[in-house]
Design a protein around this motif. Structure first.
Motif, PDB file in Angstrom:
ATOM      1  N   UNK A   1     -80.803  84.925  35.742  1.00 17.56           N
ATOM      2  CA  UNK A   1     -81.129  83.596  36.255  1.00 17.56           C
ATOM      3  C   UNK A   1     -80.551  83.362  37.648  1.00 17.56           C
ATOM      4  N   UNK A   2     -79.478  84.033  37.986  1.00 16.94           N
ATOM      5  CA  UNK A   2     -78.826  83.822  39.281  1.00 16.94           C
ATOM      6  C   UNK A   2     -78.978  84.997  40.229  1.00 16.94           C
ATOM      7  N   UNK A   3     -79.555  86.098  39.785  1.00 11.67           N
ATOM      8  CA  UNK A   3     -79.730  87.245  40.671  1.00 11.67           C
ATOM      9  C   UNK A   3     -80.936  87.004  41.573  1.00 11.67           C
ATOM     10  N   UNK A   4     -80.866  87.551  42.765  1.00 15.33           N
ATOM     11  CA  UNK A   4     -81.937  87.411  43.745  1.00 15.33           C
ATOM     12  C   UNK A   4     -82.735  88.699  43.748  1.00 15.33           C
TER      13      UNK A   4
END
Length: 76
Positions: free
Chosen positions: A64-67
């Motif tokens: 959810x927070x990885x780019x």
């Protein structure tokens, strides 16, 4: 949340939270057999209870927070 890395298949967009139907990011393998799927929100909400009944917890909520790296070499 306690995370156990298992050879289980990665969760996909087709895997849905058993509580609300959102995309699942946690797979909980139960001591009694079977499994439950949870979105990150419900995984955090039920964490204390899940730890008591889980044989394994596969947590992929970091996605959810990885780019994602989708830019081509030329665009970078």
């Amino acid at each position: 949340m306690t995370t156990v890395l298992t050879p289980a298949s990665p969760l996909t967009a087709a895997d849905r939270c058993d509580r609300c139907g959102a995309q699942a990011y946690l797979r909980v393998v139960l001591l009694s057999g079977g499994e439950l799927l949870f979105c990150a929100h419900h995984g955090r909400k039920f964490e204390p209870e899940l730890k008591k009944i889980a044989a394994e917890i596969q947590d992929e909520s970091e996605r959810l927070t990885s780019v994602p790296n989708t830019a081509s070499e030329e665009e970078r």
